[in-house]
Design an enzyme around this catalytic site. Structure first.
Site, PDB file in Angstrom:
ATOM      1  N   TYR A  92      39.640 -95.034  46.419  1.00 45.42           N
ATOM      2  CA  TYR A  92      38.578 -94.761  45.438  1.00 45.42           C
ATOM      3  C   TYR A  92      39.166 -94.328  44.102  1.00 45.42           C
ATOM      4  CZ  TYR A  92      34.878 -95.728  48.698  1.00 45.42           C
ATOM      5  OH  TYR A  92      34.024 -96.396  49.541  1.00 45.42           O
ATOM      6  N   ARG A 119      40.171 -97.476  42.417  1.00 44.97           N
ATOM      7  CA  ARG A 119      38.991 -98.189  41.891  1.00 44.97           C
ATOM      8  C   ARG A 119      38.453 -97.456  40.666  1.00 44.97           C
ATOM      9  NH1 ARG A 119      35.060 -98.966  46.865  1.00 44.97           N
ATOM     10  NH2 ARG A 119      33.708 -99.873  45.256  1.00 44.97           N
ATOM     11  N   GLN A 162      23.452-101.600  42.936  1.00 43.50           N
ATOM     12  CA  GLN A 162      24.231-101.303  44.138  1.00 43.50           C
ATOM     13  C   GLN A 162      25.645-100.874  43.740  1.00 43.50           C
ATOM     14  OE1 GLN A 162      23.674-104.662  47.203  1.00 43.50           O
ATOM     15  NE2 GLN A 162      22.833-105.533  45.330  1.00 43.50           N
ATOM     16  N   VAL A 196      28.878 -98.939  42.085  1.00 40.25           N
ATOM     17  CA  VAL A 196      29.296 -97.538  41.963  1.00 40.25           C
ATOM     18  C   VAL A 196      30.093 -97.318  40.678  1.00 40.25           C
ATOM     19  CG1 VAL A 196      29.235 -97.082  44.448  1.00 40.25           C
ATOM     20  CG2 VAL A 196      31.341 -98.003  43.427  1.00 40.25           C
ATOM     21  N   ASP A 197      30.221 -98.380  39.861  1.00 35.05           N
ATOM     22  CA  ASP A 197      30.881 -98.193  38.553  1.00 35.05           C
ATOM     23  C   ASP A 197      29.854 -97.642  37.562  1.00 35.05           C
ATOM     24  OD1 ASP A 197      30.514-101.730  38.261  1.00 35.05           O
ATOM     25  OD2 ASP A 197      29.409-100.269  37.067  1.00 35.05           O
ATOM     26  N   HIS A 213      23.740 -96.869  45.872  1.00 36.45           N
ATOM     27  CA  HIS A 213      24.948 -96.625  46.675  1.00 36.45           C
ATOM     28  C   HIS A 213      25.877 -95.593  46.043  1.00 36.45           C
ATOM     29  CE1 HIS A 213      24.282-100.862  48.581  1.00 36.45           C
ATOM     30  NE2 HIS A 213      23.474 -99.962  49.072  1.00 36.45           N
ATOM     31  N   CYS A 245      31.993 -82.202  48.117  1.00 31.79           N
ATOM     32  CA  CYS A 245      32.661 -81.721  49.324  1.00 31.79           C
ATOM     33  C   CYS A 245      32.137 -82.491  50.534  1.00 31.79           C
ATOM     34  CB  CYS A 245      32.398 -80.230  49.516  1.00 31.79           C
ATOM     35  SG  CYS A 245      33.029 -79.621  51.080  1.00 31.79           S
ATOM     36  N   CYS A 301      30.321 -79.171  52.683  1.00 31.14           N
ATOM     37  CA  CYS A 301      29.177 -78.404  52.155  1.00 31.14           C
ATOM     38  C   CYS A 301      28.466 -79.147  51.018  1.00 31.14           C
ATOM     39  CB  CYS A 301      29.653 -77.034  51.674  1.00 31.14           C
ATOM     40  SG  CYS A 301      30.621 -77.101  50.156  1.00 31.14           S
ATOM     41  N   CYS A 335      34.590 -74.224  50.287  1.00 33.40           N
ATOM     42  CA  CYS A 335      34.873 -74.096  51.729  1.00 33.40           C
ATOM     43  C   CYS A 335      36.218 -74.692  52.111  1.00 33.40           C
ATOM     44  CB  CYS A 335      33.757 -74.758  52.520  1.00 33.40           C
ATOM     45  SG  CYS A 335      33.821 -76.565  52.454  1.00 33.40           S
TER      46      CYS A 335
HETATM   47  C1  BV8 Z   1      22.666 -97.789  56.744  1.00 35.86           C
HETATM   48  C2  BV8 Z   1      29.235 -98.070  48.214  1.00 35.86           C
HETATM   49  C3  BV8 Z   1      21.772 -96.505  58.492  1.00 35.86           C
HETATM   50  C4  BV8 Z   1      30.599 -97.849  48.740  1.00 35.86           C
HETATM   51  C5  BV8 Z   1      28.225 -99.841  49.577  1.00 35.86           C
HETATM   52  C6  BV8 Z   1      20.200-104.791  58.594  1.00 35.86           C
HETATM   53  C7  BV8 Z   1      20.786-105.995  58.877  1.00 35.86           C
HETATM   54  C8  BV8 Z   1      22.190-106.064  58.997  1.00 35.86           C
HETATM   55  C9  BV8 Z   1      23.009-104.942  58.798  1.00 35.86           C
HETATM   56  C10 BV8 Z   1      22.413-103.764  58.508  1.00 35.86           C
HETATM   57  C11 BV8 Z   1      21.024-103.686  58.421  1.00 35.86           C
HETATM   58  N1  BV8 Z   1      20.717-102.406  58.118  1.00 35.86           N
HETATM   59  C12 BV8 Z   1      21.879-101.678  58.018  1.00 35.86           C
HETATM   60  C13 BV8 Z   1      22.907-102.485  58.269  1.00 35.86           C
HETATM   61  C14 BV8 Z   1      24.298-102.075  58.245  1.00 35.86           C
HETATM   62  C15 BV8 Z   1      24.912-102.094  56.828  1.00 35.86           C
HETATM   63  C16 BV8 Z   1      24.921-103.491  56.280  1.00 35.86           C
HETATM   64  O1  BV8 Z   1      24.076-103.891  55.519  1.00 35.86           O
HETATM   65  N2  BV8 Z   1      25.951-104.233  56.697  1.00 35.86           N
HETATM   66  C17 BV8 Z   1      26.092-105.620  56.191  1.00 35.86           C
HETATM   67  C18 BV8 Z   1      27.481-105.794  55.670  1.00 35.86           C
HETATM   68  C19 BV8 Z   1      25.812-106.604  57.256  1.00 35.86           C
HETATM   69  N3  BV8 Z   1      24.188-101.200  55.933  1.00 35.86           N
HETATM   70  C20 BV8 Z   1      24.575 -99.894  55.902  1.00 35.86           C
HETATM   71  O2  BV8 Z   1      25.456 -99.425  56.584  1.00 35.86           O
HETATM   72  C21 BV8 Z   1      23.773 -98.991  54.971  1.00 35.86           C
HETATM   73  N4  BV8 Z   1      23.449 -97.771  55.652  1.00 35.86           N
HETATM   74  O3  BV8 Z   1      22.150 -98.779  57.175  1.00 35.86           O
HETATM   75  O4  BV8 Z   1      22.526 -96.549  57.301  1.00 35.86           O
HETATM   76  C22 BV8 Z   1      21.200 -95.204  58.523  1.00 35.86           C
HETATM   77  C23 BV8 Z   1      19.878 -95.070  58.225  1.00 35.86           C
HETATM   78  C24 BV8 Z   1      19.309 -93.814  58.308  1.00 35.86           C
HETATM   79  C25 BV8 Z   1      20.107 -92.698  58.661  1.00 35.86           C
HETATM   80  C26 BV8 Z   1      21.477 -92.874  58.888  1.00 35.86           C
HETATM   81  C27 BV8 Z   1      22.059 -94.138  58.788  1.00 35.86           C
HETATM   82  C28 BV8 Z   1      24.641 -98.557  53.754  1.00 35.86           C
HETATM   83  C29 BV8 Z   1      25.072 -99.717  52.962  1.00 35.86           C
HETATM   84  C30 BV8 Z   1      25.795 -99.233  51.681  1.00 35.86           C
HETATM   85  C31 BV8 Z   1      27.285 -99.324  51.806  1.00 35.86           C
HETATM   86  N5  BV8 Z   1      27.950 -98.989  50.548  1.00 35.86           N
HETATM   87  N6  BV8 Z   1      28.824 -99.469  48.413  1.00 35.86           N
HETATM   88  C32 BV8 Z   1      31.672 -98.582  47.948  1.00 35.86           C
HETATM   89  O5  BV8 Z   1      31.351 -99.293  46.991  1.00 35.86           O
HETATM   90  O6  BV8 Z   1      32.836 -98.395  48.294  1.00 35.86           O
HETATM   91  S1  BV8 Z   1      27.803-101.508  49.802  1.00 35.86           S
HETATM   92  C33 BV8 Z   1      28.770-102.377  48.640  1.00 35.86           C
HETATM   93  O7  BV8 Z   1      28.861-103.672  49.141  1.00 35.86           O
HETATM   94  C34 BV8 Z   1      28.183-102.539  47.261  1.00 35.86           C
HETATM   95  O8  BV8 Z   1      27.564-101.375  46.802  1.00 35.86           O
HETATM   96  C35 BV8 Z   1      27.200-103.685  47.474  1.00 35.86           C
HETATM   97  O9  BV8 Z   1      25.979-103.226  47.943  1.00 35.86           O
HETATM   98  C36 BV8 Z   1      27.860-104.477  48.569  1.00 35.86           C
HETATM   99  C37 BV8 Z   1      28.498-105.682  48.013  1.00 35.86           C
HETATM  100  O10 BV8 Z   1      27.482-106.598  47.791  1.00 35.86           O
HETATM  101  P1  BV8 Z   1      27.290-107.245  46.329  1.00 35.86           P
HETATM  102  O11 BV8 Z   1      27.140-106.183  45.326  1.00 35.86           O
HETATM  103  O12 BV8 Z   1      26.224-108.253  46.471  1.00 35.86           O
HETATM  104  O13 BV8 Z   1      28.704-107.916  46.038  1.00 35.86           O
HETATM  105  P2  BV8 Z   1      29.432-109.108  46.806  1.00 35.86           P
HETATM  106  O14 BV8 Z   1      30.853-108.939  46.492  1.00 35.86           O
HETATM  107  O15 BV8 Z   1      28.988-109.181  48.196  1.00 35.86           O
HETATM  108  O16 BV8 Z   1      28.863-110.424  46.079  1.00 35.86           O
HETATM  109  C38 BV8 Z   1      29.064-110.592  44.719  1.00 35.86           C
HETATM  110  C39 BV8 Z   1      28.102-111.693  44.302  1.00 35.86           C
HETATM  111  O17 BV8 Z   1      28.240-111.855  42.889  1.00 35.86           O
HETATM  112  C40 BV8 Z   1      28.398-113.041  44.939  1.00 35.86           C
HETATM  113  O18 BV8 Z   1      27.175-113.636  45.350  1.00 35.86           O
HETATM  114  C41 BV8 Z   1      29.033-113.842  43.802  1.00 35.86           C
HETATM  115  O19 BV8 Z   1      28.720-115.208  43.875  1.00 35.86           O
HETATM  116  C42 BV8 Z   1      28.389-113.224  42.585  1.00 35.86           C
HETATM  117  N7  BV8 Z   1      29.184-113.285  41.355  1.00 35.86           N
HETATM  118  C43 BV8 Z   1      30.528-113.296  41.227  1.00 35.86           C
HETATM  119  N8  BV8 Z   1      30.874-113.326  39.898  1.00 35.86           N
HETATM  120  C44 BV8 Z   1      29.699-113.300  39.196  1.00 35.86           C
HETATM  121  C45 BV8 Z   1      28.625-113.272  40.130  1.00 35.86           C
HETATM  122  N9  BV8 Z   1      27.329-113.224  39.755  1.00 35.86           N
HETATM  123  C46 BV8 Z   1      27.078-113.236  38.404  1.00 35.86           C
HETATM  124  N10 BV8 Z   1      28.069-113.244  37.451  1.00 35.86           N
HETATM  125  C47 BV8 Z   1      29.366-113.292  37.810  1.00 35.86           C
HETATM  126  N11 BV8 Z   1      30.303-113.318  36.864  1.00 35.86           N
HETATM  127 ZN    ZN Z   2      32.740 -77.386  50.631  1.00 31.99          ZN
END
Ligand code: BV8
Ligand code: ZN
Length: 292
Positions: free
Chosen positions: A69, A72, A103, A105-106, A121, A129, A132, A193
């Site tokens: 991180y 990044r 979505q 984080v930048d 996200h 922390c 805490c 903590c």
């Molecule tokens: C949760 C922060 C439960 C961290 C991120 C339902 C169905 C299937 C799976 C699930 C479901 N529900 C939950 C899940 C599980 C999971 C999930 O979705 N898994 C997927 C992979 C199958 N979801 C979770 O775990 C979520 N939490 O469900 O919790 C719960 C509920 C209650 C209580 C307790 C628990 C949490 C998900 C969030 C994870 N954190 N980011 C970090 O960044 O390090 S997700 C992260 O990946 C990003 O934030 C973003 O959301 C995702 C990436 O996707 P995109 O942004 O779309 O980017 P990607 O690279 O995929 O695509 C880029 C696109 O841009 C492409 O299409 C490309 O063609 C295009 N592109 C490229 N260049 C350009 C362009 N477009 C325009 N111009 C350009 N120049």
């Molecule tokens: Zn703490």
């Protein structure tokens, strides 16, 4: 970009009063911030982002995940908003009821002129922390009086000491330690903590911040146009936001160079990079307008 699709999308934008702009990693691709689909670089290419971005990975190896991180965050600090970010700000400036939901984080929407996007996200700039939840200062934001970073090659601490690699001293502690170090990095300890500080992002398996998710669903439910930009729409529940708008009859316009699962619900699919398509879309909606 020209053509009937752009003209139609321009017409929809010009007619909108409560648009939602929903963005993913593709929005920042032209700023040099890798998308989740892009291959990782350096040490990180050995890791799948979806594995690193989990509580389990942080528990197993906090230094590896914190280092990732920090790398990044440094990358984003060096990046600049692109014309796409500025076009989104131009839309929000022209239509005050615009809601930007990201979505990412930048902080490029904020630096591009959108002060308060709905962050589903989290952010790379809001560490807290891991026990805490007390907000923690960004390592680079430590006040100068704070004790200097550990000398990592036996050389004197950085402030005022000889440059450690014979090169000109870098400007300020932040550009030193973090810059030189592109690998595992011990997370700071919580001032309250003592537990390790974690990045203020939502990891896979973690719930989204309820206030942000509620605001996003509310905006998508009440919008009269949803513009989805640069998302593969594979991560849930974020990927459901455009579906909420479509289910309630709002036209959805997609900006993405390639097809995604959202194609079928879109009134218009604009195939191209956000940094080129969004300024063209603003000009199509408001000829002669400044696209930011
Ligand atoms: C949760 C922060 C439960 C961290 C991120 C339902 C169905 C299937 C799976 C699930 C479901 N529900 C939950 C899940 C599980 C999971 C999930 O979705 N898994 C997927 C992979 C199958 N979801 C979770 O775990 C979520 N939490 O469900 O919790 C719960 C509920 C209650 C209580 C307790 C628990 C949490 C998900 C969030 C994870 N954190 N980011 C970090 O960044 O390090 S997700 C992260 O990946 C990003 O934030 C973003 O959301 C995702 C990436 O996707 P995109 O942004 O779309 O980017 P990607 O690279 O995929 O695509 C880029 C696109 O841009 C492409 O299409 C490309 O063609 C295009 N592109 C490229 N260049 C350009 C362009 N477009 C325009 N111009 C350009 N120049
Ligand atoms: Zn703490």
């Amino acid at each position: 970009m020209t053509g009937p699709e752009l003209a139609e999308a321009g017409r929809l934008l010009a007619a909108a009063r409560r648009p939602v702009v929903f963005t993913g990693a593709g929005m920042s691709a032209e700023s040099g911030v890798p998308t989740f689909r892009d291959a990782q670089t350096g040490l990180w290419q050995r890791y799948d982002p979806q594995e690193l971005a989990t509580p389990a990975a942080f528990r197993a190896d906090p230094a590896l995940v914190w280092g990732w991180y920090e790398a990044r965050r440094r990358g984003v600090r060096r990046a600049e908003p692109n014309p796409g970010h500025r076009a989104v700000a131009a839309i929000a400036a022209r239509l005050p009821d615009t809601v930007v939901i990201t979505q990412n984080v930048d902080d490029l929407h904020e630096r591009g002129g959108v002060p308060a996007p709905v962050r589903l996200h989290g952010s790379l700039f809001a560490p807290r922390c891991s026990a805490c939840a007390r907000p923690a200062p960004l390592p680079s934001d430590l006040p100068p009086s704070a004790d200097p970073p550990e000398p990592h090659d036996g050389a004197e601490p950085h402030g005022g000491a000889e440059p450690h690699d014979g090169a000109e001293p870098h400007g300020g502690a932040e550009s030193h330690a973090p810059e030189a170090h592109d690998g595992p990095l011990d997370p700071p300890a919580c001032a309250d903590c003592g537990a390790p500080v974690r990045p203020g992002v939502v990891w896979f398996g973690e719930a989204l911040p309820s206030a942000a998710l509620d605001a996003a669903v509310e905006a998508a439910s009440g919008c009269d146009l949803l513009l989805t930009v640069g998302t593969s729409a594979l991560v849930h529940p974020a990927a459901e936001i455009p579906l909420v708008a479509a289910r309630l009859g709002a036209p959805v316009v997609q900006v993405n160079p390639v097809p995604t699962p959202l194609d079928a619900i879109c009134a218009v699919n604009l195939r191209g990079p956000a940094g080129e398509v969004l300024p063209a879309l603003v000009r199509a909606a408001w000829p002669g307008a400044d696209a930011g």
